[in-house]
Design a protein around this motif. Sequence first.
Motif, short mmCIF file in Angstrom:
data_model
loop_
_atom_site.label_atom_id
_atom_site.label_comp_id
_atom_site.label_asym_id
_atom_site.label_seq_id
_atom_site.Cartn_x
_atom_site.Cartn_y
_atom_site.Cartn_z
N SER A 81 0.82 -1.21 0.00
CA SER A 81 0.00 0.00 0.00
C SER A 81 0.85 1.26 0.00
O SER A 81 2.02 1.25 0.42
CB SER A 81 -0.91 0.01 1.23
OG SER A 81 -0.14 0.25 2.40
N THR A 83 2.31 1.83 3.40
CA THR A 83 3.46 0.99 3.70
C THR A 83 4.70 1.54 3.01
O THR A 83 5.80 1.55 3.60
CB THR A 83 3.20 -0.45 3.26
OG1 THR A 83 2.06 -0.97 3.96
CG2 THR A 83 4.39 -1.35 3.55
N GLU A 114 -2.59 -5.93 1.31
CA GLU A 114 -2.09 -4.56 1.17
C GLU A 114 -3.04 -3.71 0.32
O GLU A 114 -3.20 -2.52 0.57
CB GLU A 114 -0.70 -4.57 0.54
CG GLU A 114 0.40 -5.07 1.47
CD GLU A 114 0.70 -4.09 2.60
OE1 GLU A 114 0.65 -2.88 2.36
OE2 GLU A 114 0.99 -4.56 3.71
N LYS A 126 -5.76 -2.54 2.52
CA LYS A 126 -5.31 -1.38 3.30
C LYS A 126 -5.35 -0.12 2.46
O LYS A 126 -5.75 0.96 2.93
CB LYS A 126 -3.88 -1.61 3.80
CG LYS A 126 -3.73 -2.72 4.82
CD LYS A 126 -2.27 -2.88 5.19
CE LYS A 126 -2.04 -4.07 6.12
NZ LYS A 126 -0.59 -4.25 6.43
N THR A 127 -4.94 -0.24 1.20
CA THR A 127 -4.94 0.91 0.29
C THR A 127 -6.35 1.48 0.15
O THR A 127 -6.57 2.70 0.21
CB THR A 127 -4.42 0.49 -1.10
OG1 THR A 127 -3.09 -0.01 -0.97
CG2 THR A 127 -4.43 1.66 -2.07
N GLU A 147 -9.01 0.95 2.18
CA GLU A 147 -9.56 1.42 3.46
C GLU A 147 -8.93 2.74 3.91
O GLU A 147 -9.58 3.53 4.59
CB GLU A 147 -9.34 0.35 4.52
CG GLU A 147 -10.22 -0.88 4.31
CD GLU A 147 -9.89 -2.01 5.26
OE1 GLU A 147 -8.79 -1.99 5.86
OE2 GLU A 147 -10.74 -2.92 5.41
N ASP A 148 -7.68 2.97 3.52
CA ASP A 148 -7.00 4.20 3.94
C ASP A 148 -7.64 5.46 3.37
O ASP A 148 -7.38 6.56 3.88
CB ASP A 148 -5.52 4.16 3.52
CG ASP A 148 -4.68 3.31 4.47
OD1 ASP A 148 -5.17 2.96 5.56
OD2 ASP A 148 -3.52 2.98 4.11
#
Length: 306
Positions: free
Chosen positions: A105, A108, A244, A247-248, A250-251
């Motif tokens: 992500s 990260t 990942e 996460k991308t 959801e961020d």
Amino acid sequence: MVTSIDSIGIIGFGEVGAIIGQDLVAQGVRVVAFDRLIEDPERRAALQEKARTCGVILVESLERAIDNVPLIISAVTAGCALEVARSVAARRPQGQLFMDINSVSPRTKLLASEAIEDCGGNYIDAAVMAPVPLQRLKTPILLGGTQAPALADALQLLGFNARAFSDKVGAASAVKMCRSVMIKGLEALTTECLAAARQYGVEQPVLESLHKSFPSMGWDANRPHYLISRVAEHGRRRAEEMIEVAKTVEDVGIPARMSEAIAVVQAGWVDAMDEAEIQYTDKEPFDWRSLVDALYGKHVDPQRKP
């Protein structure tokens, strides 16, 4: 500022690391590689033989791989990417370029960038936009970070298809991660769709219908074999990448329902193969039908009572 590259250190000597290393060695670049599998007695010999075939110098520590090289390429799994960046940072990579080609992500990548640059290194966010085995060094790569233009020029001289995309770390990876929702999702959909169709004995009419709807995609040829083979061969790694991707998504406040499901499907397929003691290499040349039959048996009578 880098103008030319005569030596590189590769961390992670899997499929991508080996291809990059072999192609650069062929151009006279000194390539040193480290892979933590060197510590596994059962895999050590095979790893050493692969390095010998590629002309790459395989070393037994991360320190030796990154010593006195202008460019470090991190080509590990998504789950290890940040750990590797922090391990390199702990060795104080003064002035060295750290090219992070891992599928993780943007957040990260930003954390990895902070670790490298706080210790004197130069971090490059690299997004690999297509499967490397098909095009090798010609695979499109987007670069991000303040040193992206200079590195792009140096890599192009070595035959890479790399271009500076943004001066901000994370932008290139955002392109890759959002794309992966579609690409890895199509693989997961195909495995589920055709595995079920095979069980009902209707895979051929399903494929004919898909070809009629999307005639340019190759549903009547090799596309199903290719998509399912990617899951069979790389499902574990792809599942890590999709975590990942989730996460991308959801961020930025988007529910990652599809990304999370894709991760489950990708990992679940490989889990089923492991349980059945089936290796991807056991199915070469790859045929998706034979793999489905090995995992789930021949098709069933849909009218049979459960």
